[in-house]
Design a protein around this motif. Structure first.
Motif, PDB file in Angstrom:
ATOM      1  N   UNK A 258       0.840  -1.186   0.000  1.00  0.00           N
ATOM      2  CA  UNK A 258       0.000   0.000   0.000  1.00  0.00           C
ATOM      3  C   UNK A 258       0.881   1.243   0.000  1.00  0.00           C
ATOM      4  N   UNK A 259       0.537   2.204  -0.810  1.00  0.00           N
ATOM      5  CA  UNK A 259       1.311   3.435  -0.869  1.00  0.00           C
ATOM      6  C   UNK A 259       1.180   4.183   0.458  1.00  0.00           C
ATOM      7  N   UNK A 260       2.306   4.498   1.060  1.00  0.00           N
ATOM      8  CA  UNK A 260       2.279   5.133   2.379  1.00  0.00           C
ATOM      9  C   UNK A 260       2.156   6.641   2.235  1.00  0.00           C
ATOM     10  N   UNK A 261       1.544   7.248   3.236  1.00  0.00           N
ATOM     11  CA  UNK A 261       1.380   8.693   3.255  1.00  0.00           C
ATOM     12  C   UNK A 261       2.552   9.348   3.978  1.00  0.00           C
ATOM     13  N   UNK A 262       2.650  10.650   3.870  1.00  0.00           N
ATOM     14  CA  UNK A 262       3.703  11.381   4.566  1.00  0.00           C
ATOM     15  C   UNK A 262       3.581  11.202   6.074  1.00  0.00           C
ATOM     16  N   UNK A 263       2.337  11.110   6.557  1.00  0.00           N
ATOM     17  CA  UNK A 263       2.127  10.934   7.997  1.00  0.00           C
ATOM     18  C   UNK A 263       2.646   9.573   8.454  1.00  0.00           C
ATOM     19  N   UNK A 264       2.401   8.546   7.653  1.00  0.00           N
ATOM     20  CA  UNK A 264       2.892   7.219   8.021  1.00  0.00           C
ATOM     21  C   UNK A 264       4.429   7.162   7.999  1.00  0.00           C
ATOM     22  N   UNK A 265       5.032   7.821   7.032  1.00  0.00           N
ATOM     23  CA  UNK A 265       6.494   7.868   6.978  1.00  0.00           C
ATOM     24  C   UNK A 265       7.040   8.593   8.196  1.00  0.00           C
ATOM     25  N   UNK A 266       6.398   9.683   8.577  1.00  0.00           N
ATOM     26  CA  UNK A 266       6.848  10.435   9.748  1.00  0.00           C
ATOM     27  C   UNK A 266       6.737   9.597  11.016  1.00  0.00           C
ATOM     28  N   UNK A 267       5.673   8.801  11.116  1.00  0.00           N
ATOM     29  CA  UNK A 267       5.500   7.946  12.290  1.00  0.00           C
ATOM     30  C   UNK A 267       6.583   6.863  12.339  1.00  0.00           C
ATOM     31  N   UNK A 268       6.914   6.286  11.188  1.00  0.00           N
ATOM     32  CA  UNK A 268       7.980   5.286  11.133  1.00  0.00           C
ATOM     33  C   UNK A 268       9.309   5.883  11.579  1.00  0.00           C
ATOM     34  N   UNK A 269       9.594   7.069  11.087  1.00  0.00           N
ATOM     35  CA  UNK A 269      10.854   7.725  11.455  1.00  0.00           C
ATOM     36  C   UNK A 269      10.882   8.051  12.945  1.00  0.00           C
ATOM     37  N   UNK A 270       9.730   8.385  13.504  1.00  0.00           N
ATOM     38  CA  UNK A 270       9.676   8.671  14.939  1.00  0.00           C
ATOM     39  C   UNK A 270       9.993   7.418  15.745  1.00  0.00           C
ATOM     40  N   UNK A 271       9.481   6.279  15.308  1.00  0.00           N
ATOM     41  CA  UNK A 271       9.734   5.032  16.025  1.00  0.00           C
ATOM     42  C   UNK A 271      11.210   4.655  15.957  1.00  0.00           C
ATOM     43  N   UNK A 272      11.804   4.851  14.799  1.00  0.00           N
ATOM     44  CA  UNK A 272      13.237   4.570  14.692  1.00  0.00           C
ATOM     45  C   UNK A 272      14.048   5.521  15.561  1.00  0.00           C
TER      46      UNK A 272
END
Length: 564
Positions: A258-272
Motif C-alpha cells: 500500500x502506498x504510504x502517506x507522509x504521515x505514516x512515513x513520519x510515524x515510522x521515522x519517529x519510532x526509529x
C-alpha cells in the motif's frame, strides 16, 4: 541464518504460539510492522482453513491464507534466487577466481568482501523503511538491485582474463546485494502476512524453506556437469535469466504494498528515532562493511586487509557491547570472536582438491563433477540428518555444553584434514575419495549440531517487538565475523607460503597447508574453552528474561543515565 530453526519450529508448531515462534526464528529483516500498516486479507483469500475447510490441499490452503501472488513472489525470490541462483553461483565462484590465477590468500580476501552485502541487511532494512521511493518501501529497492544483479551476471559471463579480477569482484558484490536485499524485503513481507494468520505460518515457512532446499539441491546436481563441460562463466550466464525472474512478480505488484502517506512515513521515522541505539549500530555496520570493501578492492596485501577487518571488527564489537544489555552483548561477543578465530583456509583447500596433475601431481585431482555434485549431494543429505538428530537428541542441552562439546569433536576430526593435506593417507593406503567423503559427512553433521544452538540463541536474544531489527543486527555481526575469519586465514596462508593459484608445477605451495589446517582447527577450540562463560548458562528451551529491553543496563546507559 534462520532456516534450520524456522523449519524446526514450523514442523512442530500446531498452535498460534508455536507459529509465532516459527515466525520469530525466520524473519531477520531490519524493520518492524507499524500499527495499522498490515494489509487485511481479501475476502477471496480468507477461505479454506479460516472457514474450517481442512480438507483442501496444502497449496490450496496456502493460497487461501496468503494469496497466489505472494506464493509466486516467494517462489521467484526465495526458491529461485536464494535457493537455485545463490547455490549455483557459490559453486562457480572458486573456478572463476582460478581462471584469473588469483592466489589463495587473495581469494580469501575477495570471498570475505563479496559476502559483506549480507552484513548490510540491517541498514538496507532501515533505509527502505525510512526512505520510501514514490510511497513504496520495498518494490523500488527490489527492482533496482535486481536490474543491477542481472547486469552483473551478464558482465561476469562475458569477462576475459584481460578484464581484471576487480571488475568480477564488484559484480559478485552486486549479485550478493541483489540476493540479500530481495531475501530481506520478501521475508519482511511474508512475516507481515503471517501475522494475519499465525496458525498457518508454519505451513508458509515450510513452503519457503523446503523450496529453497529443493532447488538448491537441484543446483548442486547440475553444477558439476556445467562446470566440467562449459566452465564457470557459462554458469553465470545460465543463472542470469533465473536471477532476473524476480523482476516479473515485483514489477506486476505481487508485493501488494500500500502506498504510504507522509504521515505514516513520519510515524515510522519517529519510532526509529526512539530506538537510537539500534539505528547507531546499523550505521556502524554500514561504515564498517564499506571500509572493508574499499580496502579489499584497492589493496592486495592480505596483511593490510586483515588489519582493516580487525579494526572494523573491534569497533563494531565495542559499539554493540556499549549499547546492548549485558546478556546480549556477551553472547554477541562470543559469536563474533568464535567465528573470527576460525581462520578459514577454504581457498587453498579448493586448489588442493581440484588442481590437475599438471598443477599438483601429488594431489587428489577431484573432478568438477565429484567435487561439486557428489560431495555436494552428500553434504545436503548429512546436513538434513544433522538437523534431525539435533532436534531429536540435542535440543534440550545447554548452550555451553553443546557448543563446547561440538567444538571438541570438530577439533578432533580436523586431525583427518591434517592427515589429508600432509598426504599421510596415501602412505597409509587410504584413498582420497574415501577419506574426504567420510570426513565431509561427519563434519557436516557436527557442524549442524554446533550451528543450530547458535541460531536458537540468536533468536532467543531478540526482544519482543524488536525481533526483526535485533536478529538482523546480530546476524550481520556474525557475517562480519566470517569476513574477519577469511582475512585472518589469508594472512595465515601468506605467512606459511601457501599461495596456489592454479598454475602448472605448484606442488610446493601445498607443503605447509597441513599446518594452516591444524592452526585453524585449534583456535576455535581455544576460543570456546576461554569464552564459554559469555554464553547464557541455561538450556536452549529456556526463556532468557534479561532481554526484554535490549539496551537496559548497557554500559552506555549506565554512564549516561546511571542505570543499574
Amino acid at each position: 541464518e534462520g532456516a534450520s530453526a524456522a523449519l524446526r519450529y514450523a514442523m512442530k508448531a500446531e498452535t498460534e504460539e508455536g507459529a509465532s515462534a516459527a515466525l520469530r526464528y525466520a524473519r531477520p529483516s531490519a524493520s518492524w510492522p507499524e500499527e495499522g500498516s498490515v494489509e487485511k486479507p481479501r475476502a477471496s483469500e480468507t477461505t479454506g482453513l479460516v472457514s474450517g475447510h481442512s480438507g483442501k490441499s496444502y497449496f490450496a490452503e496456502l493460497e487461501c491464507h496468503f494469496g497466489w501472488r505472494l506464493l509466486i513472489l516467494l517462489a521467484m525470490a526465495q526458491h529461485v534466487l536464494k535457493g537455485f541462483v545463490a547455490s549455483l553461483v557459490g559453486r562457480a565462484t572458486p573456478y572463476l577466481y582460478r581462471s584469473f590465477k588469483v592466489p589463495a590468500p587473495q581469494v580469501q580476501v575477495y570471498g570475505g568482501i563479496v559476502s559483506l552485502p549480507w552484513a548490510m541487511k540491517p541498514i538496507i532494512g532501515l533505509i527502505s523503511d525510512v526512505l520510501p521511493i514514490m510511497g513504496y518501501h520495498k518494490a523500488p529497492y527490489m527492482l533496482a538491485v535486481s536490474l543491477l544483479g542481472a547486469l552483473a551476471f551478464i558482465v561476469v559471463g562475458f569477462t576475459s582474463s584481460a578484464s581484471g579480477v576487480t571488475l568480477v569482484v564488484i559484480c559478485l558484490m552486486c549479485i550478493n546485494l541483489q540476493i540479500s536485499t530481495s531475501d530481506l524485503l520478501t521475508e519482511a513481507r511474508y512475516a507481515a502476512k503471517i501475522q494475519e494468520a499465525p496458525h498457518a505460518g508454519p505451513n508458509l515457512l515450510t513452503f519457503v524453506w523446503a523450496g529453497i532446499n529443493a532447488v538448491g539441491f537441484l543446483a548442486v546436481l547440475i553444477s558439476g556437469p556445467l562446470l566440467e563441460h562449459f566452465g564457470s562463466r557459462a554458469v553465470f550466464l545460465c543463472a542470469a535469466p533465473a536471477a532476473a525472474l524476480v523482476l516479473l512478480p515485483v514489477g506486476l505488484g505481487y508485493l501488494e504494498e500500500e502506498k504510504v502517506t507522509e504521515e505514516q512515513v513520519a510515524e515510522t521515522r519517529r519510532r526509529y528515532y526512539e530506538q537510537r541505539e539500534a539505528c547507531f549500530l546499523c550505521i556502524m555496520m554500514l561504515v564498517g562493511t564499506l571500509t572493508i570493501m574499499l580496502f579489499g578492492l584497492v589493496q592486495t596485501d592480505p596483511r593490510v586487509n586483515c588489519a582493516v577487518a580487525l579494526i572494523v571488527g573491534v569497533g563494531v564489537l565495542f559499539s554493540f557491547s556499549l549499547c546492548l544489555t549485558p546478556v546480549i552483548a556477551k553472547a554477541n561477543a562470543f559469536a563474533v570472536l568464535y567465528t573470527a578465530l576460525g581462520a578459514s583456509t577454504s581457498a587453498a583447500s579448493f586448489y588442493f582438491y581440484t588442481d590437475t596433475p599438471e598443477m599438483y601431481p601429488e594431489g587428489p585431482h577431484f573432478s568438477d563433477f565429484f567435487y561439486n555434485t557428489v560431495m555436494g549431494t552428500a553434504g545436503t543429505v548429512f546436513s538434513l540428518l544433522g538437523i534431525y538428530w539435533y532436534q531429536r537428541y540435542l535440543s534440550e542441552l545447554s548452550y555451553r555444553k553443546l557448543i563446547l562439546g561440538t567444538a571438541l569433536v570438530l577439533s578432533a576430526f580436523s586431525i583427518l584434514d591434517v592427515m589429508m593435506f600432509a598426504r599421510l593417507n596415501v602412505k597409509f593406503g587410504i584413498p582420497d575419495h574415501v577419506l574426504v567423503m567420510g570426513l565431509s559427512a561427519f563434519e557436516t553433521v557436527i557442524w549442524q549440531w554446533q550451528w543450530m544452538p547458535q541460531v536458537v540463541l540468536l533468536a532467543a536474544l531478540c526482544p519482543k517487538g524488536m525481533e526483526a531489527t535485533m536478529f538482523a543486527l546480530l546476524a550481520g555481526c556474525h557475517n562480519l565475523g566470517n569476513t574477519i575469519s577469511a582475512s585472518f586465514g589469508a594472512v595465515l596462508l601468506q605467512y606459511l607460503n601457501v599461495r596456489p593459484r592454479g598454475e602448472a608445477g605448484e606442488s610446493a605451495q601445498f607443503d605447509n597447508l597441513w599446518k594452516a589446517a591444524a592452526i585453524s582447527s585449534v583456535l576455535p577450540l581455544v576460543a570456546a574453552l576461554v569464552l564459554q562463560h559469555l554464553l547464557p548458562d541455561c538450556r536452549q528451551s529456556d526463556k532468557i528474561d534479561a532481554v526484554s529491553d535490549p539496551t537496559k543496563g548497557s554500559l552506555l546507559r549506565r554512564w549516561l543515565h546511571g542505570e543499574d
